[in-house]
Write a protein that holds these residues in place. Structure first.
Motif, short mmCIF file in Angstrom:
data_model
loop_
_atom_site.label_atom_id
_atom_site.label_comp_id
_atom_site.label_asym_id
_atom_site.label_seq_id
_atom_site.Cartn_x
_atom_site.Cartn_y
_atom_site.Cartn_z
N GLY A 123 -93.04 59.22 10.42
CA GLY A 123 -91.68 59.10 9.91
C GLY A 123 -91.38 59.94 8.69
O GLY A 123 -90.25 59.94 8.18
N ALA A 127 -87.76 61.19 7.13
CA ALA A 127 -87.37 60.60 5.85
C ALA A 127 -86.95 61.67 4.86
O ALA A 127 -85.94 61.54 4.15
CB ALA A 127 -88.53 59.77 5.29
N LEU A 236 -83.65 53.49 2.52
CA LEU A 236 -84.67 54.06 3.40
C LEU A 236 -85.97 53.31 3.19
O LEU A 236 -86.37 53.06 2.06
CB LEU A 236 -84.86 55.55 3.10
N LEU A 238 -90.03 53.37 4.54
CA LEU A 238 -91.17 53.87 5.29
C LEU A 238 -92.24 52.79 5.29
O LEU A 238 -92.65 52.32 4.23
CB LEU A 238 -91.72 55.15 4.67
N LEU A 245 -90.18 54.54 10.22
CA LEU A 245 -89.04 54.82 9.33
C LEU A 245 -87.86 53.94 9.72
O LEU A 245 -87.47 53.87 10.89
CB LEU A 245 -88.65 56.29 9.43
#
Length: 303
Positions: A123, A127, A236, A238, A245
């Motif tokens: 991811g 990102a 966001l 992770l 993600l």
């Protein structure tokens, strides 16, 4: 045709990641190993670097997966013998020794690749792209695992140069420095150092931009490897070390390639292009933490 490569250091990370990645690589064929104790069945084995370099001039590339403390001498010897070199993370004990290796590689027209495997998480690239151009309002990094599981009996992680909890923590920092649109720097740090050890077993850090980080190497159960970033466009997240993600709660599609296969693909690209790739920004943050950190002595730790 797959190019021959030697793997130096046949420990847990080599067996878990490097050997399977090389077995599946379209670019590389494992032709030799260098280790005092470890072996890979069917592969030419040497106990000392000097013996390998003398006996196998046909092997033009070396991947170093041994601990950081002895790594400089092995990398220097390989470069002086005209071999391209790939470094497991962290690339060395100190910034200065990695700078010295990079100078040597460039002087001799060789590739030096300082790898950060977590940057190859599925991811991470997505990102980075989503954060580009967005304003960062804060963030939190939670990196917690059980050292007894991930480094069983490996006392070197608690010796000078071993970095302690920053051995896994630098993975998070490698991702952070890859995805943020603007760099940050450390403001303060608190380090918990066992009474019988030299490096921290837990740490708490604060960076500019309101990004906090918590590291714990005594965390039971499944590890937590999470990076959450607040922006003007939402949140966001992770997870799983950069391999999942989420944007505003919705999971996003990522890369299908595994971390170590991606590293060896990149190494082949760099060798073909005659280039070096040595980004030390994650290691700078660790050095800053060890410089700025307030040290607290905590209970003894033994495996």
């Amino acid at each position: 045709m797959r190019a021959p490569i030697a793997l130096v250091g046949i420990g847990k990370i080599a067996r878990d990641q490097h050997v399977p990645a090389l077995a599946a690589s379209p670019d590389w064929a494992l032709a030799a190993t260098v280790s005092r104790h470890g072996r890979v069945e069917g592969v030419d084995a040497f106990e000392r670097m000097v013996a390998f370099l003398a006996a196998r001039p046909d092997v033009g590339a070396v991947s170093l997966a041994l601990p950081p403390q002895p790594r400089f001498a092995h990398a220097e010897a390989a470069l002086k013998a005209g071999r391209h070199v790939m470094l497991e993370k962290p690339p060395g004990q100190t910034l200065a020794e990695v700078h010295a290796l990079e100078r040597l590689a460039r002087e001799r027209g060789l590739t030096l690749y300082a790898t950060w495997h977590s940057r190859m998480g599925k991811g991470v690239a997505a990102a980075r792209d989503w954060l580009a151009g967005r304003a960062i309002r804060g963030g939190r990094i939670t990196w917690m695992e059980d050292v007894r599981h991930w480094h069983p009996g490996q006392d070197w992680v608690f010796e000078p140069g071993g970095m302690g909890v920053f051995d896994p923590g630098i993975n998070a920092l490698s991702v952070l420095t890859a995805i943020l649109p603007e760099p940050v720097h450390l403001i303060e740090a608190d380090l918990d150092v066992p009474a019988n050890r030299q490096t921290p077993i837990a740490a708490r850090l604060l960076f500019t931009g309101g990004i906090a980080m918590e590291l714990d190497w005594l965390f039971p159960g499944e590890p937590l490897w999470d990076i959450e970033i607040e922006t003007d466009g939402g949140t966001l997240l992770l997870r799983e070390g950069g391999n999942r993600l989420f944007v505003n709660g919705e999971e996003q599609e990522g890369s299908a390639e595994g971390e170590y296969p991606a590293l060896y693909r990149r190494f082949a690209e760099l060798v073909r292009a005659g280039e070096c790739e040595v980004d030390l920004s994650p290691m700078v943050h660790v050095a800053d933490a060890l410089t700025l950190g307030r040290r607290r002595v905590v209970d003894r730790f033994d495996f």
